[in-house]
Design a protein around this motif. Sequence first.
Motif, mmCIF file in Angstrom:
data_model
loop_
_atom_site.group_PDB
_atom_site.id
_atom_site.type_symbol
_atom_site.label_atom_id
_atom_site.label_comp_id
_atom_site.label_asym_id
_atom_site.label_seq_id
_atom_site.Cartn_x
_atom_site.Cartn_y
_atom_site.Cartn_z
ATOM 1 N N ILE A 144 0.851 -1.208 0.000
ATOM 2 C CA ILE A 144 0.000 0.000 0.000
ATOM 3 C C ILE A 144 0.877 1.245 0.000
ATOM 4 O O ILE A 144 0.675 2.182 -0.777
ATOM 5 C CB ILE A 144 -0.953 0.001 1.210
ATOM 6 C CG1 ILE A 144 -1.965 -1.138 1.090
ATOM 7 C CG2 ILE A 144 -1.680 1.329 1.347
ATOM 8 C CD1 ILE A 144 -2.745 -1.424 2.343
ATOM 9 N N LEU A 145 1.912 1.224 0.863
ATOM 10 C CA LEU A 145 2.848 2.361 0.928
ATOM 11 C C LEU A 145 3.544 2.579 -0.415
ATOM 12 O O LEU A 145 3.673 3.697 -0.901
ATOM 13 C CB LEU A 145 3.925 2.086 1.983
ATOM 14 C CG LEU A 145 3.697 2.656 3.376
ATOM 15 C CD1 LEU A 145 4.696 2.084 4.346
ATOM 16 C CD2 LEU A 145 3.763 4.174 3.368
ATOM 17 N N GLY A 146 3.967 1.465 -0.977
ATOM 18 C CA GLY A 146 4.682 1.514 -2.266
ATOM 19 C C GLY A 146 3.828 2.089 -3.379
ATOM 20 O O GLY A 146 4.274 2.929 -4.159
ATOM 21 N N ILE A 147 2.565 1.644 -3.447
ATOM 22 C CA ILE A 147 1.661 2.134 -4.501
ATOM 23 C C ILE A 147 1.415 3.628 -4.321
ATOM 24 O O ILE A 147 1.427 4.393 -5.299
ATOM 25 C CB ILE A 147 0.330 1.346 -4.495
ATOM 26 C CG1 ILE A 147 0.567 -0.077 -5.005
ATOM 27 C CG2 ILE A 147 -0.717 2.041 -5.343
ATOM 28 C CD1 ILE A 147 -0.654 -0.972 -4.944
ATOM 29 N N ILE A 148 1.224 4.069 -3.080
ATOM 30 C CA ILE A 148 0.975 5.496 -2.836
ATOM 31 C C ILE A 148 2.204 6.315 -3.217
ATOM 32 O O ILE A 148 2.105 7.324 -3.923
ATOM 33 C CB ILE A 148 0.575 5.744 -1.363
ATOM 34 C CG1 ILE A 148 -0.847 5.232 -1.132
ATOM 35 C CG2 ILE A 148 0.671 7.222 -0.997
ATOM 36 C CD1 ILE A 148 -1.276 5.220 0.302
ATOM 37 N N LEU A 149 3.391 5.875 -2.787
ATOM 38 C CA LEU A 149 4.619 6.607 -3.131
ATOM 39 C C LEU A 149 4.810 6.682 -4.650
ATOM 40 O O LEU A 149 5.159 7.728 -5.190
ATOM 41 C CB LEU A 149 5.839 5.919 -2.513
ATOM 42 C CG LEU A 149 6.083 6.139 -1.027
ATOM 43 C CD1 LEU A 149 7.179 5.225 -0.531
ATOM 44 C CD2 LEU A 149 6.425 7.593 -0.730
ATOM 45 N N GLU A 150 4.561 5.565 -5.304
ATOM 46 C CA GLU A 150 4.817 5.490 -6.753
ATOM 47 C C GLU A 150 3.817 6.315 -7.550
ATOM 48 O O GLU A 150 4.180 6.929 -8.554
ATOM 49 C CB GLU A 150 4.753 4.026 -7.198
ATOM 50 C CG GLU A 150 5.193 3.800 -8.627
ATOM 51 C CD GLU A 150 5.358 2.324 -8.961
ATOM 52 O OE1 GLU A 150 5.468 1.501 -8.031
ATOM 53 O OE2 GLU A 150 5.390 2.006 -10.162
ATOM 54 N N THR A 151 2.558 6.318 -7.129
ATOM 55 C CA THR A 151 1.522 6.979 -7.937
ATOM 56 C C THR A 151 1.262 8.419 -7.532
ATOM 57 O O THR A 151 0.667 9.169 -8.297
ATOM 58 C CB THR A 151 0.190 6.218 -7.878
ATOM 59 O OG1 THR A 151 -0.209 6.104 -6.511
ATOM 60 C CG2 THR A 151 0.312 4.845 -8.483
ATOM 61 N N VAL A 152 1.697 8.831 -6.336
ATOM 62 C CA VAL A 152 1.412 10.190 -5.878
ATOM 63 C C VAL A 152 2.642 11.096 -5.921
ATOM 64 O O VAL A 152 2.542 12.275 -6.248
ATOM 65 C CB VAL A 152 0.813 10.191 -4.452
ATOM 66 C CG1 VAL A 152 0.579 11.612 -3.948
ATOM 67 C CG2 VAL A 152 -0.498 9.428 -4.427
#
Lengths: 141, 253
Positions: free
Chosen positions: A9-17
């Motif tokens: 979840i952290l990774g997806i947020i960092l990558e997409t935001v």
Amino acid sequence: MRGFVILLILGIILETVFFPYPYTLLIVIMAVLALGVQSFIFVFLAGIFLDIFALRMIGVDSLIFLAVSAFILRYNRRINFANYFNGIVFILITVSFYTFLIYKRIINIQFLGFTVLISYLLFILANYLSPRLTGSKKLRV
Amino acid sequence: MRKKFFLLIILSLILIGLDYLKISKIFTKQAEPLITEIKDVIYQRTHHLKFVPTVIFNFENIVTEIGEKQKLTNENKQNRIKIQDLEEENNSLRKQLGAPLPPEFKFIPAEVIAISRYMEINIGSNNGVIQGMAVVEGTTLVGKILKTTEVRSQVQLLTDSDLSVPAISNRGSRGNIVGQLGEYMVFKDVLQKDPLFLEDIIMTSGEGELPKELLIGSVAKIDSDDADVYKSARIKSNNTYSLIKKVFVVAEK
């Protein structure tokens, strides 16, 4: 598994935001090394969620992540990806290729240095989440 | 396990097919408002943290820039009064000559919710946004709408390698602005005979989908070889994309 889900979840947020860097791919690689064949569903869903969040064609990242997983599991005995050095070299190659393919970014020294650092940290973290990664749960005589 | 693996591969391919035929939108539509809300909250709440490294490393430059900007603000106020007078004179002259007033753009405000390879904004087709519309911050072009859903849109930035924008300099030299690997922009395909100097202002030429006279940036470095037909220049953008919070989508009336 719970730890990997939180990391995902952290990774997806960092990558997409915030910044176009394949954090999700790194976490997927760690999950495959830690969980083996049991990680397939996790890898598939990671790709789907990343595609939805990043507004990409749904299924593309799943395909890429499954291909990477298959490669790791197929050649793990020969290359031993759980070894830090081998793992980091593999991650450098995969992440560089993915970054160029998806984000169309050049690979420079800062990128390589950041990848080595974050891979090393993830290896240490993944070892806590799943000691199987480096074989520390093996039977000792 | 091999069976499971191939099953997932086939499922991925089916999902790609469904997305290509736009059938998967029926399912993802439900998640869009939640995703937009999450990204909006995270981006807006952490936006100010991006200034911290900039402030630390550029403190002296920032103090100098603040002084220069205060001077410019005062000049700006005086110029606004002059512009108002000139506009009134222009309109009355147009009425006298029977010429139509220039068309006005409709600006749809939007907040930035993410910056990755593309910028994401919190408005979509529900707000009248369609693919190809220009996105500006002030009078400076940020990019072009690449993809929309009902509640959010993806903006292709000028630094993206896949975007080419016809442009013109303030001296009339025509060329194309092409992004370079997400890092910077290049003003390409400029004829050798056309004048191009440092600090020249580059703006959209109006060819293609984008409106004309939207600022892009200024010339920072010129690459010219007399043996080549064309020359190019690296462009310094007026924007720092990672610091943008609010943009406007240009919808022509």
